[in-house]
Design an enzyme around this catalytic site. Structure first.
Site, PDB file in Angstrom:
ATOM      1  N   ILE A  22       0.835  -1.199   0.000  1.00 34.39           N
ATOM      2  CA  ILE A  22       0.000   0.000   0.000  1.00 34.39           C
ATOM      3  C   ILE A  22       0.878   1.259   0.000  1.00 34.39           C
ATOM      4  CG2 ILE A  22      -1.637   1.324   1.409  1.00 34.39           C
ATOM      5  CD1 ILE A  22      -2.712  -1.461   2.409  1.00 34.39           C
ATOM      6  N   VAL A  68      11.031   2.361  11.897  1.00 36.51           N
ATOM      7  CA  VAL A  68      10.215   3.271  12.711  1.00 36.51           C
ATOM      8  C   VAL A  68      10.115   2.827  14.178  1.00 36.51           C
ATOM      9  CG1 VAL A  68       8.864   4.088  10.735  1.00 36.51           C
ATOM     10  CG2 VAL A  68       7.967   2.215  12.136  1.00 36.51           C
ATOM     11  N   SER A 147      -6.674   0.027  10.314  1.00 38.26           N
ATOM     12  CA  SER A 147      -7.246  -1.206   9.757  1.00 38.26           C
ATOM     13  C   SER A 147      -8.635  -1.390  10.349  1.00 38.26           C
ATOM     14  CB  SER A 147      -6.382  -2.409  10.144  1.00 38.26           C
ATOM     15  OG  SER A 147      -7.066  -3.621   9.856  1.00 38.26           O
ATOM     16  N   TYR A 160      -2.319  -6.971  17.069  1.00 40.34           N
ATOM     17  CA  TYR A 160      -2.418  -6.119  15.874  1.00 40.34           C
ATOM     18  C   TYR A 160      -3.645  -5.213  16.005  1.00 40.34           C
ATOM     19  CZ  TYR A 160      -2.956  -4.862  10.916  1.00 40.34           C
ATOM     20  OH  TYR A 160      -3.107  -4.170   9.730  1.00 40.34           O
ATOM     21  N   VAL A 193      -6.645  -6.163   1.667  1.00 39.40           N
ATOM     22  CA  VAL A 193      -6.140  -5.549   0.439  1.00 39.40           C
ATOM     23  C   VAL A 193      -5.274  -6.589  -0.276  1.00 39.40           C
ATOM     24  CG1 VAL A 193      -4.832  -3.614  -0.522  1.00 39.40           C
ATOM     25  CG2 VAL A 193      -6.073  -3.316   1.638  1.00 39.40           C
ATOM     26  N   GLY A 197       1.221 -10.081   1.112  1.00 39.50           N
ATOM     27  CA  GLY A 197       0.924 -10.860   2.315  1.00 39.50           C
ATOM     28  C   GLY A 197      -0.420 -11.556   2.218  1.00 39.50           C
TER      29      GLY A 197
END
Ligand SMILES: NC(=O)c1ccc[n+]([C@@H]2O[C@H](COP(=O)([O-])OP(=O)(O)OC[C@H]3O[C@@H](n4cnc5c(N)ncnc54)[C@H](OP(=O)(O)O)[C@@H]3O)[C@@H](O)[C@H]2O)c1
Length: 255
Positions: A22, A68, A147, A160, A193, A197
């Protein structure tokens, strides 16, 4: 009739995780619409390859190898973009950690990984971006990639989902604190999406494609450009009065 100027001409967009999936689609879309882009990620080779693809379309791309989860890297991502392009107008916090982990296996180290990449990372990148924008008197826009998992539990997705729920609340808090300084903060919340993965999950039988399609009223799985279009909308003047919102892009999957 003269052609309209590209929506993001002369602007600079930073996209974390911009080397693949993405994030790559978002970076490519910004470049197509006239922006300079800085893409950050851990694997330099992937970034360099993706930058070349974007540059073929005429966009200027800065590659920033960075993790990050490391505070100094977050500050360096923003500083490098400002140094190269003179300013940073847009930050897309897209990089994230995903793994299926049943909560009984979620020890301190596993929990810390989700929270450092998916929550602290976006916060620290946004903080560096906002501080720079405020100091230089520029308006800015931030989009955090959440998400639909942030609003509903699924087996193995506990950490997650918790990290994405936290990111959604951070989005609203950032909008509240930084909105008065001219920084618009919003989020997108994709459903499934068709990224590497997800396609690998179909192949390996971890995800049942037919069952998933049947659960999506739009009867198709999003492609990366569906998400990129939503990110660009939130960063555009068309969304000038939209603050602290999460735009779900899931074909109705999350109903
Ligand atoms: N795919 C989906 O179905 C889906 C659904 C809902 C939400 N999302 C969200 O959409 C975003 C993008 O997902 P995606 O599927 O496109 O992911 P992806 O294909 O796995 O790409 C993730 C990108 O982030 C980078 N990245 C990962 N960890 C990083 C770190 N610690 N520091 C810097 N960069 C890092 C990766 O590059 P390196 O490995 O080189 O660092 C990679 O370029 C994520 O926030 C994800 O949670 C995805």
């Amino acid at each position: 009739m003269p052609e309209a100027a590209p929506r993001f001409a002369g602007q600079t967009a930073i996209v974390t995780g911009g080397g693949a999936g993405i994030g790559f689609a978002v970076a490519r879309a910004f470049a197509r619409e006239g922006a300079n882009v800085a893409i950050a990620g851990r694997r330099k080779a992937t970034l360099v390859h993706s930058a070349a693809l974007i540059e073929e379309m005429g966009g200027e791309v800065l590659v920033v190898p960075a993790d990050v989860a490391i505070a100094a890297d977050c500050a360096r991502i923003v500083a490098s973009a400002v140094e190269r392009f003179g300013a940073a107008d847009i930050l897309v916090n897209n990089a994230a950690h995903f793994a299926l982990v049943p909560l009984l296996d979620a020890d301190a180290e596993v929990a810390a990984r989700f929270l450092s990449v998916n929550v602290a990372g976006p916060l620290l990148c946004a903080r560096a971006f906002a501080a720079e924008a405020i100091a230089s008197g520029r308006r800015g826009r931030i989009v955090n990639v959440g998400s639909i998992a942030g609003a509903r539990p699924a087996p193995g997705c506990g950490l997650y989902s918790a990290s994405k729920a936290a990111l959604e609340m951070l989005t609203r808090s950032m909008a509240l604190e930084w909105g008065p300084a001219g920084i618009r903060v919003n989020a997108v919340a994709p459903g499934h999406v068709a990224t590497e993965g997800v396609l690998a999950d179909f192949q390996a039988g971890r995800l049942d494609e037919a069952k998933l399609l049947a659960s999506i009223p739009a009867r198709r799985i999003a492609d990366v450009d569906d998400i990129a279009d939503a990110v660009l909308f939130l960063c555009s003047d068309a969304a000038r009065h939209v603050l602290g919102q999460s735009l779900t892009v899931d074909g109705g999957e999350g109903f």
